[in-house]
Design an enzyme around this catalytic site. Structure first.
Site, short mmCIF file in Angstrom:
data_model
loop_
_atom_site.label_atom_id
_atom_site.label_comp_id
_atom_site.label_asym_id
_atom_site.label_seq_id
_atom_site.Cartn_x
_atom_site.Cartn_y
_atom_site.Cartn_z
N GLY A 1 -68.88 -3.75 14.92
CA GLY A 1 -68.33 -3.10 13.75
C GLY A 1 -68.91 -1.52 13.73
O GLY A 1 -68.40 -0.67 13.53
N GLU B 1 -67.06 -5.24 7.34
CA GLU B 1 -67.84 -6.33 6.73
C GLU B 1 -68.53 -6.95 8.05
O GLU B 1 -67.79 -7.70 8.92
CB GLU B 1 -66.89 -7.34 6.00
CG GLU B 1 -66.38 -6.82 4.63
CD GLU B 1 -67.35 -6.28 3.75
OE1 GLU B 1 -68.61 -6.95 3.68
OE2 GLU B 1 -67.29 -5.37 2.97
N GLU C 1 -79.52 -12.14 12.17
CA GLU C 1 -78.44 -13.29 12.01
C GLU C 1 -78.24 -14.08 12.98
O GLU C 1 -78.11 -13.58 14.30
CB GLU C 1 -77.31 -12.33 11.50
CG GLU C 1 -76.01 -13.44 11.14
CD GLU C 1 -74.81 -12.65 10.64
OE1 GLU C 1 -74.13 -13.23 9.62
OE2 GLU C 1 -74.12 -11.94 11.67
#
Length: 485
Positions: free
Chosen positions: A235, A252, A387
């Site tokens: 991203g 996102e 994550e």
């Protein structure tokens, strides 16, 4: 499409093989020997054709009324709904989530299409008083032009549609780069738009690797906006490329989402929400529960209930009615999750349950991991900060609610967060202090309403919002008009 097993790009109203003829296979994560389809490895040459087709089509598409554009979305929704079972099955075969989840996602895609079809009849501006008594001043919204949509494999129907539908209804043409891992599912979704009669060139699909097609979209001078969902590393690269040439971009990205269990919480409900939020879709959601922060007064009772419930989860092929938890979506993600489980143990966390390959013989050829629960997890550990995108929960203990919220905020992400409590004062404190774009009280962290704005804080997004009426802010520009006789 060419055949049941071979899939192509869709550019300018035609299914086209990649210019250089390269391809790869999409495999079933429940059985790595099963090939779901052969998909293109496209290059910048294919992308150039798609962008040219979109630019050629955008003028006539823009001139249609919102109601006329909406009619195509209504038709696409009807087609998707009619093919729900078929698309749900191909999604399960290609990326592993259970069939009920896959069909639910497809149904959600149809609902999103209908929602944005209706947006074609909403206002697109305001009248503003002018200082000149003879003047008339108002605002209107105009489409960006060509939008590049880069979408992930974890929600191969819902996420593309929640980008493509608003882009189209507001008058843009689209070049869509789906995830390579779910390109077969993407081709089925493309067929729904074609059956709805969408004009040639308005929606184009180019399948290939992110470093080639995704980055190419971000860098292309004739792509006016980029909407991206995926990892933080990719991203940031996409955002930097778009920023460098002055294009609009929307990112996102990841989450490290906490559920906080207060001392007064209904523990049974909190356990159900933790398991659903953490393990459904095999934990492969940006809003999945990853950290479980429990006030110390109820920690042991909550932990014991969580372990008992988790131990009963049935892992297996997503097409089996008895399966609750499917495989990781691909080998790379499978190895990533196993790596985090090893790291957690090496850093001193205690693995209470799971985190291994299931013992059943019929599961040995898939990317299966039993749901894992760690305790004695501290904020400095990788499993508490990064994550994982897999079925791994980290239990953390806090002295009170204030300490729990502080712990919850101690990560670089800020996507979603949940609190279980019966006390309105606790709820209000959580809403005020929690650094996340989506906060939920007595509901799991995962759960996005299509009619509401969605997006994160901190490192989870570029701070724009998707879905609902908020989508118009990204997919259009405001034009102020000043008129005098």
């Amino acid at each position: 499409m060419e055949s049941l097993q071979n899939y192509s790009n869709y550019i300018g109203g035609a299914w086209l093989p990649p210019q250089r003829g390269k391809s790869t296979t999409s495999v079933n994560p429940a059985n790595r020997n099963e090939v779901v389809g052969c998909v293109p490895l496209s290059t910048r040459e294919d992308l150039e054709m798609a962008v040219s087709a979109a630019n050629a089509a955008r003028g006539s598409w823009r001139k249609l009324s919102g109601a006329q554009r909406g009619a195509f979305l209504y038709k696409a929704a009807d087609v998707l709904e009619r093919r729900l079972e078929e698309i749900g099955r191909i999604m399960t075969r290609e990326m592993g989530k259970t069939l009920p989840e896959a069909k639910g996602e497809a149904a959600r895609g149809a609902a999103i299409l209908r929602y944005y079809a209706g947006e074609g009849m909403r206002k697109v501006g305001d009248v503003i008083p002018a200082s000149d008594a003879d003047a008339f001043m108002f605002t209107t919204r105009v489409p960006l032009g060509v939008v590049g949509a880069i979408t992930p494999w974890n929600f191969p129907v819902a996420i593309p549609i929640w980008k493509i539908a608003p882009a189209l209804i507001y008058g843009n043409a689209v070049v869509w780069k789906p995830a390579l891992e779910t390109a077969v599912t993407s081709a089925f979704i493309m067929e729904c738009f074609l059956e709805a009669g969408l004009p040639k060139g308005v929606l184009n699909m180019v399948i290939g690797e992110g470093k080639e097609i995704g980055q190419g979209l971000a860098e292309h001078p004739d792509v006016h906006g980029i909407t991206f969902t995926g990892s933080n590393a990719v991203g940031k690269s996409v955002g930097q490329a778009a920023f460098a040439r002055g294009a609009k971009y929307q990112l996102e990205m990841g989450g490290k989402n906490p559920i906080i269990v207060a001392a007064d919480a209904d523990l049974d409900l909190a356990v159900e929400a933790t398991i659903s939020g953490g393990f459904k879709s095999t934990g492969q959601k940006c809003t999945a529960t990853s950290r479980v922060i429990v006030v110390q007064d109820v920690y042991e009772a909550f932990r014991d209930k969580l372990i008992e419930k988790t131990a009963s989860i049935r892992v297996g092929n997503g097409l089996s009615e008895s399966t609750w938890l499917g495989p990781c979506a691909n080998e790379k993600q499978y190895e990533t999750v196993l790596g985090y489980i090893r790291a957690g143990k090496e850093e001193g966390a205690k693995l209470l349950l799971g985190g291994t390959r299931p013992e059943e013989e019929e599961l040995q050829n898939g990317f299966y991991i039993t749901p894992a629960v760690f305790e004695d997890v501290h904020s400095h550990m990788a499993i508490a900060q990064e994550e994982i995108f897999g079925p791994v929960l980290s239990l953390m203990k806090a002295a009170d609610l204030a300490a729990a919220i502080e712990l919850a905020n101690d990560v670089p992400f800020g996507l979603s967060a949940s609190l279980y409590t019966k006390d309105i004062a606790n709820a209000l404190a959580f809403v005020q202090e929690m650094e996340a774009g989506l906060v939920r009280i007595n509901a799991e962290t995962a759960g996005v309403e299509l009619q509401a704005p969605f997006g994160g804080m901190k490192g989870s997004s570029s701070h724009s919002r998707e879905q609902g009426q908020a989508a118009i802010e990204f997919f259009t520009s405001v034009k102020t008009v000043f008129m005098k006789p």
